[in-house]
Design a protein around this motif. Structure first.
Motif, PDB file in Angstrom:
ATOM      1  N   MET A   1       0.823  -1.186   0.000  1.00 36.48           N
ATOM      2  CA  MET A   1       0.000   0.000   0.000  1.00 36.48           C
ATOM      3  C   MET A   1       0.862   1.242   0.000  1.00 36.48           C
ATOM      4  N   THR A 252      -4.997   1.303   0.802  1.00 33.26           N
ATOM      5  CA  THR A 252      -3.845   1.330  -0.083  1.00 33.26           C
ATOM      6  C   THR A 252      -3.207  -0.045  -0.107  1.00 33.26           C
ATOM      7  N   SER A 253      -2.986  -0.579  -1.294  1.00 35.05           N
ATOM      8  CA  SER A 253      -2.260  -1.836  -1.473  1.00 35.05           C
ATOM      9  C   SER A 253      -0.976  -1.561  -2.232  1.00 35.05           C
ATOM     10  N   VAL A 286      -1.558   1.298  -4.992  1.00 36.17           N
ATOM     11  CA  VAL A 286      -2.866   1.819  -5.395  1.00 36.17           C
ATOM     12  C   VAL A 286      -3.625   2.238  -4.147  1.00 36.17           C
ATOM     13  N   THR A 287      -4.122   3.457  -4.118  1.00 34.29           N
ATOM     14  CA  THR A 287      -5.024   3.909  -3.068  1.00 34.29           C
ATOM     15  C   THR A 287      -6.420   4.054  -3.660  1.00 34.29           C
ATOM     16  N   VAL A 288      -7.412   3.514  -2.967  1.00 37.70           N
ATOM     17  CA  VAL A 288      -8.805   3.571  -3.414  1.00 37.70           C
ATOM     18  C   VAL A 288      -9.637   4.287  -2.369  1.00 37.70           C
ATOM     19  N   SER A 300      -8.489  -2.062  -4.008  1.00 36.89           N
ATOM     20  CA  SER A 300      -7.080  -1.666  -4.054  1.00 36.89           C
ATOM     21  C   SER A 300      -6.211  -2.867  -4.420  1.00 36.89           C
ATOM     22  N   VAL A 322      -9.122   6.721  -7.482  1.00 31.09           N
ATOM     23  CA  VAL A 322      -7.841   6.039  -7.301  1.00 31.09           C
ATOM     24  C   VAL A 322      -6.670   7.004  -7.375  1.00 31.09           C
TER      25      VAL A 322
END
Length: 349
Positions: A1, A252-253, A286-288, A300, A322
């Motif tokens: 994340m 966040t991943s 990636v933050t969603v 994410s 995103v």
């Protein structure tokens, strides 16, 4: 994340793979007697943290903490892959062509996993635990390794959401699959906590568990809950951007905390269910932003698996907010879409 860090009055909150870092702020009252309360503790091998605005007649932190920890304990009993007596591990221990009565939340998350699997053409899959173990990332792992083609082919016979089916209150499998809810269970826990806080008459809060969070309302002084998204670095925490959140879950991943290298190739813990191998693209995190913390959690992961092109197109098609962080040589490039900007009001640090 790409992390987020939640700090007291400045609200610093880190993402899932980094863990939560809270620098305690002053819990002070304001006009009308509202008070900012805060408590935290261990959960599911990690940490949780709650901040909420307590009105004059509202419940105190001991009462709220007991409610929150009851929810977290139940989620752990149902979904943990690190305790043999959990509902999920009882199911995972069954052989092929078996069924087991499961609690409603487990069946509900199986359906969510199926939805995400179908929408990603099988890239997102809740049954990749045997692959995680094989490569050295799972709860039964022995060592990090690049498996042989033969070992990979054998394990892949036990992977695939299409091996699962629901019959009434029973979860069934036609192969010896093992289910791992780590990509959505923490977000599910946060949504349950948020619902309980609302039921207790608390309508301004920031709830976090193992790095997944949801923020609603505002602090007693009228300021927003602010979250710092981290640049995905291995060596130190660097704030990339600060966002203000109200009414959304944030997840966040990233692939930059759990990985190993062999022969100059980097292998992360993020797996593509279609190939049975870690993803190899340049999307670092990636933050969603999503109204549901559970969906932010799952999406994410899904978008990180899909990568910078397929993931971006998916987010645009489904109007998902995103923030992508991409590797470009020795630096990182940040990309956000219009949905993300609508849902947040942030600034570059």
């Amino acid at each position: 994340m790409a992390g987020a860090v939640l700090r007291g009055d400045e609200d610093l909150l880190t993402g899932r793979w980094i863990g939560l870092v809270v620098l305690a702020g002053v819990l002070s009252g304001c006009g009308g007697g509202d008070t900012l309360e805060r408590f935290d503790g261990p959960t599911m091998g990690s940490h949780y943290s709650i901040q909420y605005v307590r009105p004059p007649a509202g419940p105190g932190p001991k009462t709220v903490q007991a409610e929150v920890e009851n929810i977290l304990a139940e989620v752990d009993r149902q979904f943990s892959t690190y305790r043999s007596d959990s509902d999920v591990e009882r199911f995972n221990a069954l052989p092929a062509n078996s069924c087991e009565v499961m609690p409603g939340p487990v069946l509900a998350l199986i359906r969510v996993g199926e939805q995400l699997s179908v929408q990603s053409d099988g890239s997102f899959d809740l049954t990749v635990e045997p692959l995680l173990n094989l490569w050295g990332f799972g709860p039964q792992s022995r060592a990090e390794q690049v498996p042989s083609a033969e070992a990979l082919a054998e394990v892949r016979q036990r992977v695939g959401h299409d091996h699962l089916r629901i019959e009434g209150d029973r979860l069934c499998k036609d192969a010896a699959v093992e289910v791992d809810f780590n990509s959505i269970a923490a977000g599910h826990a946060v949504d349950r906590i948020a619902a309980r806080l609302q039921a207790l008459g608390i309508d301004s809060y920031l709830a976090e568990a193992t790095g997944e969070l949801k923020a609603v309302g505002r602090k007693p002084d009228g300021s927003a809950w602010r979250i710092a998204l981290e640049e995905p670095r291995d060596d130190r925490q660097v704030a990339e951007r600060i966002i203000e959140v109200n009414g959304y879950g944030v997840s966040t991943s990233g692939d930059y905390r759990k990985y190993f290298e062999r022969g100059g190739q980097r292998y992360s813990h993020t797996f593509d269910g279609r190939t049975g191998a870690p993803v190899l693209h340049n999307l670092a995190s990636v933050t969603v932003i999503h109204p549901s913390a559970m969906m932010a959690d799952g999406l994410s992961t899904l978008l990180l698996i899909l990568g910078p092109e397929r993931g971006w197109d998916y987010a645009q098609k489904h109007d998902i907010g995103v923030l992508f962080v991409l590797r470009d040589g020795e630096r990182f490039v940040v990309r956000t879409n219009d949905a993300f900007e609508r849902m947040t009001r942030g600034k570059t640090q």
